[in-house]
Design an enzyme around this catalytic site. Structure first.
Site, PDB file in Angstrom:
ATOM      1  N   VAL A 106      37.756  37.040  35.798  1.00 46.59           N
ATOM      2  CA  VAL A 106      38.193  37.072  37.192  1.00 46.59           C
ATOM      3  C   VAL A 106      38.472  35.642  37.605  1.00 46.59           C
ATOM      4  O   VAL A 106      37.997  34.684  36.986  1.00 46.59           O
ATOM      5  CB  VAL A 106      37.150  37.728  38.137  1.00 46.59           C
ATOM      6  CG1 VAL A 106      37.030  39.212  37.874  1.00 46.59           C
ATOM      7  CG2 VAL A 106      35.809  37.048  38.035  1.00 46.59           C
ATOM      8  N   SER A 107      39.263  35.495  38.660  1.00 47.48           N
ATOM      9  CA  SER A 107      39.727  34.165  39.058  1.00 47.48           C
ATOM     10  C   SER A 107      38.753  33.392  39.924  1.00 47.48           C
ATOM     11  O   SER A 107      38.750  32.169  39.910  1.00 47.48           O
ATOM     12  CB  SER A 107      41.049  34.290  39.809  1.00 47.48           C
ATOM     13  OG  SER A 107      42.026  34.823  38.952  1.00 47.48           O
ATOM     14  N   THR A 108      37.944  34.092  40.701  1.00 51.77           N
ATOM     15  CA  THR A 108      37.038  33.396  41.615  1.00 51.77           C
ATOM     16  C   THR A 108      35.625  33.948  41.473  1.00 51.77           C
ATOM     17  O   THR A 108      35.415  35.061  40.997  1.00 51.77           O
ATOM     18  CB  THR A 108      37.477  33.555  43.085  1.00 51.77           C
ATOM     19  OG1 THR A 108      37.313  34.921  43.467  1.00 51.77           O
ATOM     20  CG2 THR A 108      38.922  33.139  43.284  1.00 51.77           C
TER      21      THR A 108
END
Length: 51
Positions: free
Chosen positions: A8-10
């Site tokens: 996931v990005s964050t």
């Protein structure tokens, strides 16, 4: 042996859905990380390839 990778990005995003799908697929080992897609360096992805 089946390997899975999830990202996931964050840090606010959740890996639960991806993890559940990989477990249902029968992955024996799951690698994961929380890193933005703009970064080229992904240590856990490299760990999976080197496993």
């Amino acid at each position: 042996m089946k390997f899975g990778y999830m990202r996931v990005s964050t840090f606010d995003q959740n890996l639960d859905r991806q993890k559940r799908q990989l477990e249902e697929f029968g992955c024996d080992r799951i690698f994961f990380e929380k890193v933005t897609g703009t970064k080229r360096e992904r240590p856990e992805l490299n760990n999976m390839w080197n496993f």
